[in-house]
Write a protein that holds these residues in place. Structure first.
Motif, PDB file in Angstrom:
ATOM      1  N   LYS A 245      49.380  36.999  29.450  1.00  9.54           N
ATOM      2  CA  LYS A 245      49.515  38.305  28.803  1.00  9.54           C
ATOM      3  C   LYS A 245      48.881  38.311  27.419  1.00  9.54           C
ATOM      4  N   LYS A 246      49.050  37.241  26.657  1.00  9.78           N
ATOM      5  CA  LYS A 246      48.487  37.216  25.306  1.00  9.78           C
ATOM      6  C   LYS A 246      46.958  37.152  25.334  1.00  9.78           C
ATOM      7  N   MET A 247      46.422  36.572  26.371  1.00 11.88           N
ATOM      8  CA  MET A 247      44.965  36.530  26.503  1.00 11.88           C
ATOM      9  C   MET A 247      44.449  37.764  27.240  1.00 11.88           C
ATOM     10  N   LYS A 248      45.388  38.610  27.710  1.00 13.25           N
ATOM     11  CA  LYS A 248      45.032  39.789  28.505  1.00 13.25           C
ATOM     12  C   LYS A 248      44.153  39.385  29.687  1.00 13.25           C
ATOM     13  N   PHE A 249      44.652  38.367  30.390  1.00  9.28           N
ATOM     14  CA  PHE A 249      43.845  37.732  31.431  1.00  9.28           C
ATOM     15  C   PHE A 249      44.614  37.720  32.743  1.00  9.28           C
ATOM     16  N   SER A 250      43.902  38.064  33.816  1.00 10.24           N
ATOM     17  CA  SER A 250      44.483  38.015  35.152  1.00 10.24           C
ATOM     18  C   SER A 250      43.373  37.658  36.146  1.00 10.24           C
ATOM     19  N   TYR A 251      43.641  36.606  36.916  1.00 13.30           N
ATOM     20  CA  TYR A 251      42.663  36.171  37.923  1.00 13.30           C
ATOM     21  C   TYR A 251      43.395  35.949  39.229  1.00 13.30           C
ATOM     22  N   THR A 252      42.804  36.441  40.318  1.00 12.65           N
ATOM     23  CA  THR A 252      43.299  36.192  41.664  1.00 12.65           C
ATOM     24  C   THR A 252      42.106  35.826  42.542  1.00 12.65           C
ATOM     25  N   GLU A 253      42.268  34.774  43.275  1.00 13.09           N
ATOM     26  CA  GLU A 253      41.177  34.292  44.129  1.00 13.09           C
ATOM     27  C   GLU A 253      40.759  35.384  45.117  1.00 13.09           C
ATOM     28  N   GLY A 254      39.452  35.676  45.135  1.00 13.97           N
ATOM     29  CA  GLY A 254      38.913  36.658  46.070  1.00 13.97           C
ATOM     30  C   GLY A 254      39.046  38.095  45.612  1.00 13.97           C
ATOM     31  N   GLN A 255      39.522  38.334  44.345  1.00 16.28           N
ATOM     32  CA  GLN A 255      39.690  39.718  43.905  1.00 16.28           C
ATOM     33  C   GLN A 255      38.335  40.375  43.644  1.00 16.28           C
ATOM     34  N   LYS A 256      38.317  41.696  43.739  1.00 20.51           N
ATOM     35  CA  LYS A 256      37.100  42.446  43.484  1.00 20.51           C
ATOM     36  C   LYS A 256      36.927  42.646  41.985  1.00 20.51           C
ATOM     37  N   VAL A 257      35.688  42.536  41.534  1.00 19.53           N
ATOM     38  CA  VAL A 257      35.382  42.698  40.118  1.00 19.53           C
ATOM     39  C   VAL A 257      35.275  44.184  39.814  1.00 19.53           C
ATOM     40  N   ARG A 258      36.092  44.662  38.844  1.00 17.42           N
ATOM     41  CA  ARG A 258      36.064  46.079  38.484  1.00 17.42           C
ATOM     42  C   ARG A 258      35.211  46.336  37.250  1.00 17.42           C
ATOM     43  N   ASN A 259      35.168  45.360  36.346  1.00 18.47           N
ATOM     44  CA  ASN A 259      34.404  45.526  35.103  1.00 18.47           C
ATOM     45  C   ASN A 259      33.474  44.319  34.957  1.00 18.47           C
ATOM     46  N   PRO A 260      32.214  44.490  35.238  1.00 21.91           N
ATOM     47  CA  PRO A 260      31.301  43.330  35.175  1.00 21.91           C
ATOM     48  C   PRO A 260      31.239  42.701  33.792  1.00 21.91           C
ATOM     49  N   ASP A 261      31.406  43.510  32.731  1.00 22.69           N
ATOM     50  CA  ASP A 261      31.342  42.949  31.379  1.00 22.69           C
ATOM     51  C   ASP A 261      32.562  42.067  31.066  1.00 22.69           C
ATOM     52  N   ASP A 262      33.715  42.425  31.606  1.00 25.29           N
ATOM     53  CA  ASP A 262      34.958  41.654  31.344  1.00 25.29           C
ATOM     54  C   ASP A 262      35.806  41.720  32.612  1.00 25.29           C
ATOM     55  N   PRO A 263      35.449  40.966  33.639  1.00 21.18           N
ATOM     56  CA  PRO A 263      36.041  41.159  34.967  1.00 21.18           C
ATOM     57  C   PRO A 263      37.515  40.777  35.072  1.00 21.18           C
ATOM     58  N   TYR A 264      38.037  39.944  34.173  1.00 16.81           N
ATOM     59  CA  TYR A 264      39.415  39.453  34.340  1.00 16.81           C
ATOM     60  C   TYR A 264      40.376  39.987  33.269  1.00 16.81           C
ATOM     61  N   VAL A 265      39.978  41.066  32.614  1.00 17.35           N
ATOM     62  CA  VAL A 265      40.851  41.628  31.589  1.00 17.35           C
ATOM     63  C   VAL A 265      41.992  42.395  32.262  1.00 17.35           C
ATOM     64  N   LEU A 266      43.165  42.313  31.631  1.00 18.77           N
ATOM     65  CA  LEU A 266      44.329  43.046  32.165  1.00 18.77           C
ATOM     66  C   LEU A 266      44.217  44.528  31.828  1.00 18.77           C
TER      67      LEU A 266
END
Length: 266
Positions: A245-266
């Motif tokens: 949460k503090k890094m505003k980061f979320s990753y799940t294996e096989g997830q679709k990329v919604r924002n190419p510039d910052d794909p793993y932002v919460l």
């Protein structure tokens, strides 16, 4: 010596001598006859018994009159003191009555209101108000957004999952296995899910098991033991999910990329 008979109302009793007759319970009217005579006479009519059955005269005590005189003399002495006490009591009652009447009268009197002169308030010129200084704006801490974004973009180089040494059974099976998540970022990892894949002797996959680890501190690692299994010759581990949460980061294996510039932002 003469003998006598007496009649108790039912029977004739006797004969008695005069001495024995005196000892009987006689009254003035007890019938008595003398031996040899048929005439019954009351006991008071017989001379020998007259004094015995005659009513007794009550003797007046000789000291009654002196006692009465003494009582009267004592009364004469106490009479002045009694009168003095009565007069004192009457005076006390009169004083209480006068006090009650005076108090009631004082309550009934109208109260006089005293008016005082009004005080004149002298106004003085107010002191000039000091200029109000503008409130200093609190400087909010700058969020290290760039640092978090950099960590999100390089997470696969800063966060890793490995397995510990483990034992293999004679016919297969994995025991004493642990999963280790290493975090080299400046932010804590709230949840890390590591997928453990068990590989058979022929190279095929027997099964996969997710192992969840919570609260991996920044620049630190955390280890989680894995239950023993009865098959498999070796294991392979890889990260399946990460959340910070503090890094505003979320990753799940096989997830679709919604924002190419910052794909793993919460």
């Amino acid at each position: 010596m003469s003998a006598y008979y007496l009649h108790d109302g039912r029977n004739e009793i006797g004969p008695f001598s005069i001495d024995l007759l005196r000892k009987q319970k006689l009254t003035r009217n007890t019938p008595i006859r003398q031996l040899g005579s048929d005439n019954w006479l009351p006991a008071e009519k017989l001379a020998p018994l007259k004094e015995l059955v005659a009513p007794r005269k009550i003797k007046k005590p000789k000291d009654v009159i002196p006692a009465v005189k003494e009582h009267l003399a004592d009364w004469q002495q106490r009479k002045p003191r009694l009168l003095y006490g009565i007069l004192l009591l009457l005076a006390l009652i009169a004083g209480v009555s006068i006090y009650s009447i005076t108090k009631t009268h004082s309550k009934a009197l109208p109260q006089v209101t005293v008016f005082s002169h009004p005080q004149v308030a002298v106004s003085r010129p107010a002191a000039p108000a000091e200029p109000v200084k503008p409130a200093e704006e609190k400087k909010l801490p700058v969020v290290a957004e760039d640092k978090a974004k950099t960590a999100r973009s390089r997470w696969n180089k800063l966060i890793s999952a490995t397995n510990s040494n483990y034992g293999i059974g004679f016919l297969g099976g994995i025991k004493d296995l642990s999963v280790i998540v290493s975090n080299r970022t400046d932010f804590p990892i709230d949840v890390a899910v590591v997928k453990v894949t068990y590989i058979k002797a022929n190279g095929g996959t027997w099964k996969t098991v997710p192992i969840t680890i919570y609260g991996v501190p920044p620049h630190d690692s955390k280890e989680q033991s894995v239950p023993d299994v009865g098959r498999g010759k070796k294991v392979k581990v890889n990260i399946q999910k990460l959340v910070s949460k503090k890094m505003k980061f979320s990753y799940t294996e096989g997830q679709k990329v919604r924002n190419p510039d910052d794909p793993y932002v919460l």
